[in-house]
Design a protein around this motif. Structure first.
Motif, PDB file in Angstrom:
ATOM      1  N   LEU A  64       0.843  -1.187   0.000  1.00  0.00           N
ATOM      2  CA  LEU A  64       0.000   0.000   0.000  1.00  0.00           C
ATOM      3  C   LEU A  64       0.877   1.235   0.000  1.00  0.00           C
ATOM      4  CD1 LEU A  64      -2.459  -1.185   2.763  1.00  0.00           C
ATOM      5  CD2 LEU A  64      -2.945  -1.037   0.333  1.00  0.00           C
ATOM      6  N   SER A  65       0.613   2.135  -0.929  1.00  0.00           N
ATOM      7  CA  SER A  65       1.392   3.361  -0.959  1.00  0.00           C
ATOM      8  C   SER A  65       0.446   4.551  -1.057  1.00  0.00           C
ATOM      9  CB  SER A  65       2.386   3.358  -2.126  1.00  0.00           C
ATOM     10  OG  SER A  65       1.690   3.259  -3.343  1.00  0.00           O
ATOM     11  N   GLY A  66       0.863   5.646  -0.486  1.00  0.00           N
ATOM     12  CA  GLY A  66       0.086   6.870  -0.513  1.00  0.00           C
ATOM     13  C   GLY A  66      -0.806   7.020   0.701  1.00  0.00           C
ATOM     14  N   PHE A  67      -1.107   8.265   1.012  1.00  0.00           N
ATOM     15  CA  PHE A  67      -1.885   8.605   2.197  1.00  0.00           C
ATOM     16  C   PHE A  67      -3.276   7.970   2.176  1.00  0.00           C
ATOM     17  CE2 PHE A  67      -4.857  11.261   4.543  1.00  0.00           C
ATOM     18  CZ  PHE A  67      -4.232  11.330   5.780  1.00  0.00           C
ATOM     19  N   VAL A  68      -3.971   8.058   1.047  1.00  0.00           N
ATOM     20  CA  VAL A  68      -5.344   7.547   0.968  1.00  0.00           C
ATOM     21  C   VAL A  68      -5.367   6.038   1.168  1.00  0.00           C
ATOM     22  CG1 VAL A  68      -7.372   7.281  -0.518  1.00  0.00           C
ATOM     23  CG2 VAL A  68      -6.168   9.473  -0.423  1.00  0.00           C
ATOM     24  N   ALA A  69      -4.451   5.316   0.528  1.00  0.00           N
ATOM     25  CA  ALA A  69      -4.398   3.863   0.704  1.00  0.00           C
ATOM     26  C   ALA A  69      -4.138   3.499   2.154  1.00  0.00           C
ATOM     27  CB  ALA A  69      -3.327   3.260  -0.198  1.00  0.00           C
ATOM     28  N   GLY A  70      -3.229   4.228   2.787  1.00  0.00           N
ATOM     29  CA  GLY A  70      -2.956   3.979   4.203  1.00  0.00           C
ATOM     30  C   GLY A  70      -4.145   4.313   5.089  1.00  0.00           C
ATOM     31  N   ALA A  71      -4.822   5.403   4.763  1.00  0.00           N
ATOM     32  CA  ALA A  71      -5.980   5.821   5.563  1.00  0.00           C
ATOM     33  C   ALA A  71      -7.144   4.849   5.428  1.00  0.00           C
ATOM     34  CB  ALA A  71      -6.416   7.226   5.149  1.00  0.00           C
ATOM     35  N   LEU A  72      -7.330   4.270   4.259  1.00  0.00           N
ATOM     36  CA  LEU A  72      -8.424   3.327   4.048  1.00  0.00           C
ATOM     37  C   LEU A  72      -8.125   1.942   4.598  1.00  0.00           C
ATOM     38  CD1 LEU A  72      -9.537   4.310   0.440  1.00  0.00           C
ATOM     39  CD2 LEU A  72     -10.684   4.841   2.594  1.00  0.00           C
ATOM     40  N   HIS A  73      -6.876   1.617   4.727  1.00  0.00           N
ATOM     41  CA  HIS A  73      -6.476   0.273   5.122  1.00  0.00           C
ATOM     42  C   HIS A  73      -7.107  -0.217   6.432  1.00  0.00           C
ATOM     43  CE1 HIS A  73      -4.210  -3.351   5.223  1.00  0.00           C
ATOM     44  NE2 HIS A  73      -3.643  -3.010   6.360  1.00  0.00           N
ATOM     45  N   PRO A  74      -7.117   0.554   7.510  1.00  0.00           N
ATOM     46  CA  PRO A  74      -7.720   0.053   8.759  1.00  0.00           C
ATOM     47  C   PRO A  74      -9.209  -0.250   8.638  1.00  0.00           C
ATOM     48  CG  PRO A  74      -6.341   1.944   9.215  1.00  0.00           C
ATOM     49  CD  PRO A  74      -6.467   1.838   7.713  1.00  0.00           C
ATOM     50  N   LEU A  75      -9.848   0.292   7.645  1.00  0.00           N
ATOM     51  CA  LEU A  75     -11.287   0.080   7.472  1.00  0.00           C
ATOM     52  C   LEU A  75     -11.588  -1.193   6.687  1.00  0.00           C
ATOM     53  CD1 LEU A  75     -12.185   3.760   6.529  1.00  0.00           C
ATOM     54  CD2 LEU A  75     -12.313   2.684   8.794  1.00  0.00           C
ATOM     55  N   THR A  76     -10.562  -1.812   6.112  1.00  0.00           N
ATOM     56  CA  THR A  76     -10.793  -2.961   5.235  1.00  0.00           C
ATOM     57  C   THR A  76     -10.647  -4.299   5.922  1.00  0.00           C
ATOM     58  OG1 THR A  76      -8.487  -3.016   4.506  1.00  0.00           O
ATOM     59  CG2 THR A  76     -10.018  -1.648   3.220  1.00  0.00           C
ATOM     60  N   GLY A  77     -10.096  -4.332   7.115  1.00  0.00           N
ATOM     61  CA  GLY A  77      -9.932  -5.597   7.828  1.00  0.00           C
ATOM     62  C   GLY A  77     -10.718  -5.599   9.121  1.00  0.00           C
ATOM     63  N   PRO A  78     -11.627  -6.555   9.290  1.00  0.00           N
ATOM     64  CA  PRO A  78     -12.425  -6.594  10.517  1.00  0.00           C
ATOM     65  C   PRO A  78     -11.576  -6.710  11.782  1.00  0.00           C
ATOM     66  CG  PRO A  78     -13.277  -8.152   8.914  1.00  0.00           C
ATOM     67  CD  PRO A  78     -12.010  -7.595   8.347  1.00  0.00           C
ATOM     68  N   ASP A  79     -10.415  -7.366  11.696  1.00  0.00           N
ATOM     69  CA  ASP A  79      -9.564  -7.487  12.874  1.00  0.00           C
ATOM     70  C   ASP A  79      -9.059  -6.116  13.318  1.00  0.00           C
ATOM     71  OD1 ASP A  79      -8.074  -7.377  10.494  1.00  0.00           O
ATOM     72  OD2 ASP A  79      -6.468  -8.649  11.257  1.00  0.00           O
ATOM     73  N   HIS A  80      -8.592  -5.330  12.374  1.00  0.00           N
ATOM     74  CA  HIS A  80      -8.085  -3.995  12.704  1.00  0.00           C
ATOM     75  C   HIS A  80      -9.234  -3.092  13.152  1.00  0.00           C
ATOM     76  CE1 HIS A  80      -4.697  -1.108  12.287  1.00  0.00           C
ATOM     77  NE2 HIS A  80      -5.669  -0.238  12.198  1.00  0.00           N
ATOM     78  N   LEU A  81     -10.317  -3.122  12.432  1.00  0.00           N
ATOM     79  CA  LEU A  81     -11.477  -2.282  12.745  1.00  0.00           C
ATOM     80  C   LEU A  81     -12.004  -2.582  14.153  1.00  0.00           C
ATOM     81  CD1 LEU A  81     -13.504  -0.190  11.607  1.00  0.00           C
ATOM     82  CD2 LEU A  81     -14.810  -2.107  10.714  1.00  0.00           C
ATOM     83  N   ALA A  82     -12.186  -3.859  14.462  1.00  0.00           N
ATOM     84  CA  ALA A  82     -12.706  -4.238  15.783  1.00  0.00           C
ATOM     85  C   ALA A  82     -11.737  -3.854  16.891  1.00  0.00           C
ATOM     86  CB  ALA A  82     -12.996  -5.734  15.824  1.00  0.00           C
ATOM     87  N   ALA A  83     -10.445  -4.063  16.670  1.00  0.00           N
ATOM     88  CA  ALA A  83      -9.462  -3.723  17.699  1.00  0.00           C
ATOM     89  C   ALA A  83      -9.449  -2.220  17.984  1.00  0.00           C
ATOM     90  CB  ALA A  83      -8.069  -4.203  17.283  1.00  0.00           C
TER      91      ALA A  83
END
Length: 191
Positions: free
Chosen positions: A30-49
């Protein structure tokens, strides 16, 4: 607010967990600010934590901002180390699974602890998340985006936790149990 409304929030935390992303297949480079910012929203493990850290902090801690800030800082350190060196934390998947189980229990039990202990607990639980994500992020912009979204999710969890303070214990228990269920799903290979 009625118990049924709080129970209706449970699926938010009970989504099937994805394995964290160290094989590179889920979110390769993942590269770029937007990709990094969206990343935590794409995995239920990260989102739930991230949401659970905020929930627990609002429900149980006397200094509710310390644990989320410590989590974000440790996430940043783990990710930065992995990005800079390519180091892969041994048993990173196990660390993420344990963090979900512990966070679920902290929310469900509304476990209070002194501010320093709460911050240390959050930091320990965060490091494996950061180390896993650091291997797939490329560049400071992607890392900054991920950390900012993480902080926003902590804030959302804090707001929800403050609302839940007056909710029945069953509602809080179900939310915490649903986070812990992600850990069980990971252990069972279901997710």
């Amino acid at each position: 607010m009625k118990l049924t409304r709080w129970i209706a929030l449970t699926p938010l935390f009970a989504a099937a967990a994805a394995q964290a992303h160290t094989d590179g297949s889920a979110h390769a480079h993942l590269s770029g600010f937007v990709a990094g910012a969206l990343h935590p929203l794409t995995g239920p493990d990260h989102l739930a934590a991230m949401l659970a850290v905020g929930l627990w902090s609002a429900l149980a801690l006397k200094s509710p901002l310390r644990a989320p800030l410590a989590f974000a800082l440790s996430l940043l350190l783990g990710a930065g180390l992995a990005m800079a060196t390519g180091w892969q934390l041994p048993a990173v998947e196990a660390g993420i699974t344990v963090s979900l189980a512990v966070l679920g229990l902290l929310v469900a039990l509304r476990l209070a602890m002194p501010p320093a202990a709460g911050a240390a607990t959050a930091a320990i639980l965060a490091f494996s998340h950061g180390a896993a994500h650091g291997l797939e992020l490329q560049g400071v912009a992607a890392l900054a985006g991920m950390v900012l979204t993480t902080l926003a999710l902590h804030g959302t969890g804090l707001a929800l936790g403050w609302k839940l303070r007056a909710a029945p214990a069953l509602a809080r228990g179900l939310l915490g149990a649903s986070v812990a269920a992600l850990a069980l799903a990971r252990l069972g290979g279901v997710a």
